[in-house]
Motif scaffolding. Structure first.
Motif, mmCIF file in Angstrom:
data_model
loop_
_atom_site.group_PDB
_atom_site.id
_atom_site.type_symbol
_atom_site.label_atom_id
_atom_site.label_comp_id
_atom_site.label_asym_id
_atom_site.label_seq_id
_atom_site.Cartn_x
_atom_site.Cartn_y
_atom_site.Cartn_z
ATOM 1 N N MET A 133 0.822 -1.200 0.000
ATOM 2 C CA MET A 133 0.000 0.000 0.000
ATOM 3 C C MET A 133 0.863 1.260 0.000
ATOM 4 N N MET A 134 1.968 1.223 0.729
ATOM 5 C CA MET A 134 2.886 2.353 0.709
ATOM 6 C C MET A 134 3.403 2.596 -0.703
ATOM 7 N N ASP A 135 3.758 1.498 -1.385
ATOM 8 C CA ASP A 135 4.224 1.606 -2.764
ATOM 9 C C ASP A 135 3.115 2.132 -3.654
ATOM 10 N N TYR A 136 1.896 1.667 -3.387
ATOM 11 C CA TYR A 136 0.748 2.030 -4.209
ATOM 12 C C TYR A 136 0.479 3.533 -4.167
ATOM 13 N N VAL A 137 0.512 4.117 -2.951
ATOM 14 C CA VAL A 137 0.188 5.536 -2.852
ATOM 15 C C VAL A 137 1.362 6.438 -3.214
ATOM 16 N N SER A 138 2.561 5.884 -3.318
ATOM 17 C CA SER A 138 3.723 6.724 -3.606
ATOM 18 C C SER A 138 4.089 6.751 -5.081
ATOM 19 N N ARG A 139 3.357 5.986 -5.899
ATOM 20 C CA ARG A 139 3.682 5.920 -7.330
ATOM 21 C C ARG A 139 2.581 6.570 -8.152
ATOM 22 N N PRO A 140 2.865 7.715 -8.747
ATOM 23 C CA PRO A 140 1.849 8.413 -9.531
ATOM 24 C C PRO A 140 1.297 7.602 -10.702
ATOM 25 N N ASP A 141 2.065 6.620 -11.171
ATOM 26 C CA ASP A 141 1.586 5.862 -12.330
ATOM 27 C C ASP A 141 0.491 4.874 -11.964
ATOM 28 N N ILE A 142 0.351 4.532 -10.664
ATOM 29 C CA ILE A 142 -0.688 3.569 -10.289
ATOM 30 C C ILE A 142 -1.592 4.063 -9.172
ATOM 31 N N THR A 143 -1.243 5.183 -8.517
ATOM 32 C CA THR A 143 -2.126 5.722 -7.495
ATOM 33 C C THR A 143 -3.475 6.059 -8.131
ATOM 34 N N PRO A 144 -4.584 5.801 -7.429
ATOM 35 C CA PRO A 144 -5.893 5.885 -8.083
ATOM 36 C C PRO A 144 -6.406 7.308 -8.285
ATOM 37 N N PRO A 145 -6.096 7.929 -9.419
ATOM 38 C CA PRO A 145 -6.711 9.233 -9.688
ATOM 39 C C PRO A 145 -8.157 9.018 -10.110
ATOM 40 N N ASN A 146 -9.052 8.975 -9.137
ATOM 41 C CA ASN A 146 -10.439 8.622 -9.406
ATOM 42 C C ASN A 146 -11.252 9.874 -9.695
ATOM 43 N N PRO A 147 -11.803 10.067 -10.868
ATOM 44 C CA PRO A 147 -11.711 9.176 -12.024
ATOM 45 C C PRO A 147 -10.361 9.287 -12.721
ATOM 46 N N HIS A 148 -10.049 8.294 -13.514
ATOM 47 C CA HIS A 148 -8.729 8.202 -14.121
ATOM 48 C C HIS A 148 -8.451 9.372 -15.068
ATOM 49 N N HIS A 149 -7.199 9.764 -15.075
ATOM 50 C CA HIS A 149 -6.693 10.761 -16.021
ATOM 51 C C HIS A 149 -7.353 12.133 -15.846
ATOM 52 N N ALA A 150 -7.746 12.472 -14.630
ATOM 53 C CA ALA A 150 -8.335 13.776 -14.373
ATOM 54 C C ALA A 150 -7.976 14.224 -12.971
ATOM 55 N N GLU A 151 -7.821 15.525 -12.799
ATOM 56 C CA GLU A 151 -7.695 16.087 -11.463
ATOM 57 C C GLU A 151 -9.080 16.013 -10.814
ATOM 58 N N TYR A 152 -9.097 15.715 -9.528
ATOM 59 C CA TYR A 152 -10.383 15.430 -8.905
ATOM 60 C C TYR A 152 -10.353 15.831 -7.440
ATOM 61 N N ALA A 153 -11.378 16.537 -7.019
ATOM 62 C CA ALA A 153 -11.562 16.855 -5.602
ATOM 63 C C ALA A 153 -13.049 16.799 -5.306
ATOM 64 N N THR A 154 -13.412 16.186 -4.183
ATOM 65 C CA THR A 154 -14.817 16.119 -3.797
ATOM 66 C C THR A 154 -14.915 16.154 -2.278
ATOM 67 N N MET A 155 -15.962 16.817 -1.782
ATOM 68 C CA MET A 155 -16.141 16.905 -0.335
ATOM 69 C C MET A 155 -17.617 17.113 -0.017
ATOM 70 N N ALA A 156 -18.061 16.493 1.071
ATOM 71 C CA ALA A 156 -19.440 16.625 1.533
ATOM 72 C C ALA A 156 -19.529 17.687 2.623
ATOM 73 N N ASP A 157 -20.747 18.167 2.862
ATOM 74 C CA ASP A 157 -20.969 19.000 4.043
ATOM 75 C C ASP A 157 -21.927 18.273 4.990
ATOM 76 N N ARG A 158 -22.221 18.884 6.126
ATOM 77 C CA ARG A 158 -23.010 18.227 7.160
ATOM 78 C C ARG A 158 -24.475 18.031 6.781
ATOM 79 N N PHE A 159 -24.906 18.699 5.721
ATOM 80 C CA PHE A 159 -26.295 18.586 5.283
ATOM 81 C C PHE A 159 -26.473 17.524 4.194
ATOM 82 N N GLY A 160 -25.397 16.867 3.824
ATOM 83 C CA GLY A 160 -25.481 15.848 2.791
ATOM 84 C C GLY A 160 -25.267 16.370 1.391
#
Length: 281
Positions: free
Chosen positions: A200-227
């Protein structure tokens, strides 16, 4: 020192170190509504790391992380408060239709927490890092119990077998499409290979396989307390889209589409609390 800053960030400095369901729920909700799932380190650094000092430094510097980082942070805080935490290796199967699928036995690329404490007979599945499908609260490990997610998602636990092993599925029900999907599966026991955490350490430290979800895109998501859930998606070579969904999956205003990096950086800071001074505008 780093842990004190983390406790202050999540409004936990004055909490007694006595495990309870109320404290567990507060920790879960504060993390998931104050720390974005984001994969920007894949492109801009710093290289993701599960080492406690590196992880705490990153979060304290107004960043989020991918699933392994966020759930490792969660586990550190829970252990500080005296909770018993078991790491469970999870297999993401959201695009797998059945066990005969060629990808049914893909490598485990997710990690969840099973949390218990003294004087309680209950166990909770805790996951603040499953991108837009993460539940807003700890999930009591009972079959079919519904827990709310955000942005039009309801989550359920379901006991079942996968590849002849007993375990649990996380189901995410899309309230807009009125459909439910199995998202991941993990074993009943906390057995995993001796090299799991190194892998897992190797997985998160390698940009070629770390999960950019969705793939091939910059991505940020966050919820608030109201859903409500807000999401930024795109890349410098295409365009960015920013949008919000309420608790029932209904759009919050019009989505915003743009190409300039200045707008992207402003949204990252104002909507997700992400400060990335090294990003070129």
């Amino acid at each position: 020192m780093e842990m004190d800053l983390i406790l202050k960030k999540y409004d936990l400095l004055n909490e007694q170190r006595t495990p309870s369901v109320d404290l567990l729920t507060k920790i879960h909700l504060n993390i998931i509504t104050m720390t974005p799932y984001e994969n920007l380190s894949v492109w801009y650094g710093p290289i993701p790391s599960l080492k406690p000092t590196n992880l705490l430094d990153k979060i304290n510097l107004h960043r989020g992380g991918v699933c392994l980082e966020l759930n490792t942070l969660y586990a550190m805080i829970l252990k500080y408060f005296g909770f018993e935490v078991e790491f469970r290796s999870a297999k993401v199967i959201r695009s797998v239709t059945n066990e005969m699928d060629v990808n049914a036995n893909r490598r485990d690329t997710h990690m969840v927490l099973v949390v218990k404490w003294l004087n309680s007979n209950d166990s909770y599945m805790c996951d603040v890092g499953f991108s837009a499908d993460a539940p807003l609260t700890p999930m009591l490990m009972e079959n079919e119990t519904i827990h709310y997610g955000a942005g039009g998602i309801e989550c359920q636990m379901q006991q079942g077998t996968w590849l002849n092993q007993n375990g649990w599925f996380l189901l995410a029900n899309d309230l807009r499409q009125k459909q439910g999907f199995k998202k991941y599966w993990f074993m009943d026991s906390n057995q995993y290979s001796q090299t799991y955490f190194d892998d897992m350490m190797d997985y998160v430290s390698r940009p070629d396989i770390t999960p950019p979800n969705p793939h091939h895109a910059e991505y940020a998501t966050m919820a608030d307390r109201f859903g409500n859930r807000f999401t930024l998606l795109g890349s410098p070579t295409t365009r960015y889209t920013f949008y919000g969904r309420d608790r029932f999956g209904v759009a919050i205003g019009e989505s915003l589409k743009f190409n300039d990096l200045k707008t992207r950086n402003q949204i990252l800071k104002s909507k997700f609390g992400i400060v990335m001074n090294d990003l070129v505008e």
